[in-house]
Design an enzyme around this catalytic site. Sequence first.
Site, PDB file in Angstrom:
ATOM      1  NE  ARG A 146     -30.430  21.471 -17.559  1.00 34.40           N
ATOM      2  CZ  ARG A 146     -30.184  20.403 -18.352  1.00 34.40           C
ATOM      3  NH1 ARG A 146     -31.180  19.604 -18.706  1.00 34.40           N
ATOM      4  NH2 ARG A 146     -28.983  20.135 -18.767  1.00 34.40           N
TER       5      ARG A 146
ATOM      6  CE1 TYR B  19     -45.962  40.603  -9.663  1.00 36.74           C
ATOM      7  CE2 TYR B  19     -44.983  39.535 -11.564  1.00 36.74           C
ATOM      8  CZ  TYR B  19     -44.847  40.189 -10.363  1.00 36.74           C
ATOM      9  OH  TYR B  19     -43.596  40.426  -9.853  1.00 36.74           O
TER      10      TYR B  19
ATOM     11  CG  ASP C 228     -50.800  33.778 -10.995  1.00 31.30           C
ATOM     12  OD1 ASP C 228     -50.821  33.412  -9.803  1.00 31.30           O
ATOM     13  OD2 ASP C 228     -49.959  34.579 -11.436  1.00 31.30           O
TER      14      ASP C 228
ATOM     15  CE  LYS D  47     -44.597  37.573  -5.228  1.00 32.27           C
ATOM     16  NZ  LYS D  47     -45.420  37.755  -6.404  1.00 32.27           N
TER      17      LYS D  47
HETATM   18  C1  LIG Z   1     -45.155  37.781  -7.831  1.00 31.91           C
HETATM   19  C2  LIG Z   1     -46.145  37.247  -8.772  1.00 31.91           C
HETATM   20  C3  LIG Z   1     -45.768  36.594  -9.946  1.00 31.91           C
HETATM   21  C4  LIG Z   1     -44.301  36.450 -10.351  1.00 31.91           C
HETATM   22  O1  LIG Z   1     -43.616  35.642  -9.461  1.00 31.91           O
HETATM   23  P1  LIG Z   1     -42.035  35.789  -9.122  1.00 31.91           P
HETATM   24  O2  LIG Z   1     -41.832  34.733  -8.111  1.00 31.91           O
HETATM   25  O3  LIG Z   1     -41.813  37.172  -8.644  1.00 31.91           O
HETATM   26  O4  LIG Z   1     -41.302  35.535 -10.406  1.00 31.91           O
HETATM   27  C5  LIG Z   1     -46.753  36.073 -10.755  1.00 31.91           C
HETATM   28  N1  LIG Z   1     -48.054  36.198 -10.438  1.00 31.91           N
HETATM   29  C6  LIG Z   1     -48.467  36.847  -9.320  1.00 31.91           C
HETATM   30  C7  LIG Z   1     -49.905  36.935  -9.029  1.00 31.91           C
HETATM   31  C8  LIG Z   1     -47.534  37.382  -8.463  1.00 31.91           C
HETATM   32  O5  LIG Z   1     -47.947  38.031  -7.367  1.00 31.91           O
END
Ligand SMILES: *Cc1c(COP(=O)(O)O)cnc(C)c1O
Length: 377
Positions: free
Chosen positions: A46, A98, A170, A195
């Site tokens: 962890r 998001y 982000d 992604k």
């Molecule tokens: C998918 C996404 C998230 C969340 O991520 P997960 O891996 O699904 O928890 C946060 N910000 C953006 C812009 C996203 O496309």
Amino acid sequence: MKPKTKVIHAGIFGDEYTGSVSVPIYQTSTYKQEAVGKTKGYDYSRTANPTRHALEELIKELENGKAGFAFGSGMAAISSVLMLLNSGDHLIITDDVYGGTFRVVDKVFKRLGIAATFVDTSDPEKVRAAVTDRTRAIYLETPTNPLLKITDIRETALFAHQHNLLLIVDNTFATPYWQHPLDLGADIVLHSATKYIGGHSDVVAGLVAVNSEELAERIGFIQNSVGAVPGPQDAWLLIRGVKTLALRMEQIEKNAHAIAEFLEAHPKVTKVYYPGLANHPGHELAKKQAGGFGGMLSFDVGSGENADRLLVRVQYFTLAESLGAVESLISVPAKMTHASIPKPRREALGITDGLIRLSVGIEDGDDLIEDLRQALD
Ligand SMILES: *Cc1c(COP(=O)(O)O)cnc(C)c1O
């Protein structure tokens, strides 16, 4: 190191014990100690794991940060970063953020006493007007999801630091191949690595990079305390995904641009949102602060019925949530990714029932356009 070399050679390369060129998957929870407390730098997975560590070094270098951290999902990364805030603090956050980020801020962190104001951060006046004496951070998504609005990271960073606020970005949509928020003054950059970084629709994970030792220590403490970490197998998949990030993003960009131009000229499409189009309000800014416009685009076909009809006709666009993979995906944000946002708020943002979002993949661009053409016609 230029970006295409960096995605191959940044971070930890191979394995010093065996010469293995690929970073091994250290599938272990614990580590033998030679004497009490005498370790080789790892005592419990962890806290730290060599495969995850290699990934953390990689995201640190890709984002030009001081330290990197890996999490079990994008939401785990976002939640862990927001845990820097205390009860009573206030956050300013992009309004078409998001859906999951909206939900965790509105339903979880609010309950813990962290207030948030959602504003169109692409308008600096709105950010300015939202600051209170309790504000501690600004959280941006740029480009946004699904309307691809662009916020000026450099200008927001200057503003944030004048007011002693942290700037969190982000960077999921832009990727560390095209955009480097820390270089533009942000304090923390984070990704849903699910992604583009993973890139193959086969892993859920999150990544964070920070610009100071102090933040590194605080995030590291939260990461180890809360424990929302990925396993070594997922860390390895991300390291492998990054190897082709440059190639994928170049091809995705080419396809997305051609598709945006095709859609813009099609009579059944009422609106196209793509920052690479000269008529997009954020075009000039996107050009200035990022190396590319990415592979996400949205378009409006006028109604939910029209959207439904198009969805059953496309062949190469898989109807699915998520984005950023080698295969093209199609979705209706109002009914899928953004369903957790109340309808009146959604409509106010422009996320209509007829809005379709594409995550453009690396297929042949002509095939993708032909597919959309037959479905629209
Ligand atoms: C998918 C996404 C998230 C969340 O991520 P997960 O891996 O699904 O928890 C946060 N910000 C953006 C812009 C996203 O496309």
